[in-house]
Write an enzyme that holds these catalytic residues in place. Structure first.
Site, PDB file in Angstrom:
ATOM      1  N   ASP A 132       0.835  -1.204   0.000  1.00 48.94           N
ATOM      2  CA  ASP A 132       0.000   0.000   0.000  1.00 48.94           C
ATOM      3  C   ASP A 132       0.872   1.257   0.000  1.00 48.94           C
ATOM      4  OD1 ASP A 132      -2.376  -1.368   0.062  1.00 48.94           O
ATOM      5  OD2 ASP A 132      -2.792  -1.006   2.179  1.00 48.94           O
ATOM      6  N   ARG A 182      -0.855  -0.593  -8.819  1.00 49.54           N
ATOM      7  CA  ARG A 182      -2.182  -0.059  -8.480  1.00 49.54           C
ATOM      8  C   ARG A 182      -2.116   1.468  -8.546  1.00 49.54           C
ATOM      9  NH1 ARG A 182      -3.651  -0.860  -2.480  1.00 49.54           N
ATOM     10  NH2 ARG A 182      -3.933  -3.030  -3.074  1.00 49.54           N
TER      11      ARG A 182
HETATM   12  C1  LIG Z   1      -8.562  -0.999  -4.081  1.00 45.44           C
HETATM   13  C2  LIG Z   1      -8.130   0.319  -3.512  1.00 45.44           C
HETATM   14  C3  LIG Z   1      -6.914   0.407  -2.864  1.00 45.44           C
HETATM   15  C4  LIG Z   1      -6.487   1.633  -2.366  1.00 45.44           C
HETATM   16  N1  LIG Z   1      -5.228   1.720  -1.814  1.00 45.44           N
HETATM   17  C5  LIG Z   1      -4.785   2.926  -1.428  1.00 45.44           C
HETATM   18  C6  LIG Z   1      -3.437   3.097  -0.973  1.00 45.44           C
HETATM   19  O1  LIG Z   1      -2.642   2.148  -0.905  1.00 45.44           O
HETATM   20  N2  LIG Z   1      -3.036   4.346  -0.605  1.00 45.44           N
HETATM   21  C7  LIG Z   1      -3.879   5.432  -0.676  1.00 45.44           C
HETATM   22  O2  LIG Z   1      -3.456   6.544  -0.350  1.00 45.44           O
HETATM   23  N3  LIG Z   1      -5.162   5.287  -1.074  1.00 45.44           N
HETATM   24  C8  LIG Z   1      -5.623   4.082  -1.455  1.00 45.44           C
HETATM   25  N4  LIG Z   1      -6.911   3.963  -1.898  1.00 45.44           N
HETATM   26  C9  LIG Z   1      -7.879   5.085  -1.710  1.00 45.44           C
HETATM   27  C10 LIG Z   1      -7.845   6.050  -2.872  1.00 45.44           C
HETATM   28  O3  LIG Z   1      -6.625   6.751  -2.871  1.00 45.44           O
HETATM   29  C11 LIG Z   1      -9.007   7.055  -2.778  1.00 45.44           C
HETATM   30  O4  LIG Z   1      -8.890   7.793  -1.594  1.00 45.44           O
HETATM   31  C12 LIG Z   1     -10.368   6.414  -2.824  1.00 45.44           C
HETATM   32  O5  LIG Z   1     -10.405   5.327  -3.710  1.00 45.44           O
HETATM   33  C13 LIG Z   1     -11.436   7.425  -3.280  1.00 45.44           C
HETATM   34  O6  LIG Z   1     -11.118   7.893  -4.560  1.00 45.44           O
HETATM   35  P1  LIG Z   1     -11.965   7.497  -5.866  1.00 45.44           P
HETATM   36  O7  LIG Z   1     -10.966   7.248  -6.950  1.00 45.44           O
HETATM   37  O8  LIG Z   1     -12.838   6.372  -5.571  1.00 45.44           O
HETATM   38  O9  LIG Z   1     -12.721   8.811  -6.292  1.00 45.44           O
HETATM   39  P2  LIG Z   1     -13.695   9.795  -5.519  1.00 45.44           P
HETATM   40  O10 LIG Z   1     -13.667  11.054  -6.312  1.00 45.44           O
HETATM   41  O11 LIG Z   1     -13.345   9.885  -4.051  1.00 45.44           O
HETATM   42  O12 LIG Z   1     -15.105   9.087  -5.636  1.00 45.44           O
HETATM   43  C14 LIG Z   1     -15.787   8.899  -6.846  1.00 45.44           C
HETATM   44  C15 LIG Z   1     -17.175   8.316  -6.564  1.00 45.44           C
HETATM   45  O13 LIG Z   1     -17.063   7.044  -5.946  1.00 45.44           O
HETATM   46  C16 LIG Z   1     -17.993   6.880  -4.894  1.00 45.44           C
HETATM   47  N5  LIG Z   1     -17.277   6.756  -3.593  1.00 45.44           N
HETATM   48  C17 LIG Z   1     -15.969   7.049  -3.383  1.00 45.44           C
HETATM   49  N6  LIG Z   1     -15.609   6.808  -2.096  1.00 45.44           N
HETATM   50  C18 LIG Z   1     -16.729   6.381  -1.471  1.00 45.44           C
HETATM   51  C19 LIG Z   1     -16.987   5.970  -0.124  1.00 45.44           C
HETATM   52  N7  LIG Z   1     -16.044   5.968   0.820  1.00 45.44           N
HETATM   53  N8  LIG Z   1     -18.252   5.587   0.182  1.00 45.44           N
HETATM   54  C20 LIG Z   1     -19.221   5.568  -0.791  1.00 45.44           C
HETATM   55  N9  LIG Z   1     -19.003   5.942  -2.078  1.00 45.44           N
HETATM   56  C21 LIG Z   1     -17.796   6.355  -2.424  1.00 45.44           C
HETATM   57  C22 LIG Z   1     -18.893   8.079  -4.980  1.00 45.44           C
HETATM   58  O14 LIG Z   1     -19.924   7.773  -5.883  1.00 45.44           O
HETATM   59  C23 LIG Z   1     -17.985   9.135  -5.580  1.00 45.44           C
HETATM   60  O15 LIG Z   1     -18.687  10.150  -6.237  1.00 45.44           O
HETATM   61  C24 LIG Z   1      -7.340   2.763  -2.452  1.00 45.44           C
HETATM   62  C25 LIG Z   1      -8.556   2.670  -3.107  1.00 45.44           C
HETATM   63  C26 LIG Z   1      -8.952   1.479  -3.646  1.00 45.44           C
HETATM   64  C27 LIG Z   1     -10.247   1.419  -4.373  1.00 45.44           C
END
Ligand SMILES: Cc1cc2nc3c(=O)[nH]c(=O)nc-3n(C[C@H](O)[C@H](O)[C@H](O)COP(=O)(O)OP(=O)(O)OC[C@H]3O[C@@H](n4cnc5c(N)ncnc54)[C@H](O)[C@@H]3O)c2cc1C
Length: 306
Positions: A132, A182
């Site tokens: 991560d 990722r």
């Molecule tokens: C598999 C995976 C691994 C990850 N690993 C890391 C990591 O190692 N380090 C790191 O810093 N971050 C990690 N993240 C988190 C990532 O950086 C984002 O903070 C997170 O995924 C939200 O960004 P988004 O791309 O979904 O877009 P956003 O702009 O946040 O969301 C887009 C849309 O998705 C939906 N959505 C998003 N989040 C939520 C929620 N919590 N509850 C309900 N609906 C939601 C909503 O419809 C929103 O409009 C990971 C995320 C995923 C999916």
């Protein structure tokens, strides 16, 4: 602004105590977290795999401050990997690892050695490990450890965060044969000197990084729930002639589960990030910061304590 406040609270032990002991916390935690024990993660994994999804399991906990805790984290992962193998859930399920949970903050060599033991066990068990990404102060160290792990375990996955200004260059370095990367937006509170601050800039960077990864020869893992970025991912896969087994989508457990199934039914690999354990506070707060609509729970937790 709200995101910054929530992410600051994620580092507050006082707020942590209040939220962890509030009865209302339990129901929201259940939505995003498999349970407290490895057996809970195994059960959820069985269900997700039966639905045609792949899984990456994270044992919750980060910023470990002593060697005993780091060792306990390593042992938990070794136990988890044995259990996944025995249950024939590998290679559909792999593990995600935070180096800070293995002691990176106080002893990088120790964290590397523990991560190495976990990679060796994963390899024996027929699966992989992804490291991560945490806050930007750890990025150089994590990528350095990744390079050393990959010398023996080339399938070890990297995570890059599109909010960091450096990430496009890191994508170029890592978009090479066999390299699992990722790509996520990034979940920590970062200063302007190192990270884009507006959603638009973070999203534009995500698309540039996605293009670099898709054009390269590695294995891109697009971790996002953002409908626009998922659509761009599908489009670029076609543009770069990538088959569905040459990249994957990743989403968090409990977030857009219908979309996870929809993509899987279209033939894509969709991997669900499944956390378990008792130390859920910092993870939950980052999920709240992403979606302040869920914040009502925190307000109720705090006000119900007077
Ligand atoms: C598999 C995976 C691994 C990850 N690993 C890391 C990591 O190692 N380090 C790191 O810093 N971050 C990690 N993240 C988190 C990532 O950086 C984002 O903070 C997170 O995924 C939200 O960004 P988004 O791309 O979904 O877009 P956003 O702009 O946040 O969301 C887009 C849309 O998705 C939906 N959505 C998003 N989040 C939520 C929620 N919590 N509850 C309900 N609906 C939601 C909503 O419809 C929103 O409009 C990971 C995320 C995923 C999916």
């Amino acid at each position: 602004m709200l995101r910054s406040v929530i992410l600051a609270a994620a580092r507050s032990h006082r707020v942590e105590r209040i939220v962890e002991t509030a009865p209302v916390s339990r129901s929201i935690v259940r939505r995003f977290i498999a349970g407290e024990h490895a057996e809970d993660a195994l059960q959820r994994t069985r269900e997700l795999v039966a639905d045609g999804l792949a899984v990456t399991i994270d044992h919750l906990g980060e910023d470990t401050t002593n060697p005993q805790q780091a060792e306990a984290t390593r042992d938990e992962y070794l136990h988890l990997l044995d259990a996944l193998h025995a249950a024939e859930l590998t290679p559909a399920a792999e593990v995600s690892l935070k180096l800070s949970a293995l002691g990176q903050v106080f002893d990088e060599k120790l964290a590397y050695e523990h991560a190495r033991a976990i990679c060796a066990k994963a390899s024996e068990s027929g699966t992989t490990v992804t490291l991560d990404a945490e806050d930007h102060t750890t990025t150089d160290s994590t990528l350095e450890v990744l390079g050393r792990l990959r010398a023996d375990f080339p399938t070890t996955g990297a995570v890059l965060q599109s909010y960091l200004r450096r990430t496009e260059a890191d994508c170029r370095e890592l978009a090479v044969s066999g390299s699992r990367v990722r790509l996520c937006k990034g979940a920590y509170k970062e200063p302007e000197s190192v990270a884009y601050q507006s959603r638009l800039d973070v999203d534009k960077s995500y698309v540039r990084c996605l293009n670099v990864l898709m054009a390269g020869t590695g294995y891109p893992m697009l971790a996002t729930h953002d409908p626009r970025l998922v659509a761009i991912g599908e489009d670029r896969a076609k543009w770069f002639d990538r088959n569905p087994d040459e990249f994957e989508f990743q989403m968090l457990y409990g977030v857009r589960p219908d979309e996870q199934l929809r993509l899987a039914r279209l033939g894509y690999t969709v991997r669900v990030y499944l956390p378990y354990g008792t130390q859920w506070y910092a993870y939950m707060m980052r999920r709240l910061a992403e979606r302040p609509a869920n914040l009502g729970f925190l307000a109720r937790a705090v006000t119900s304590r007077g």
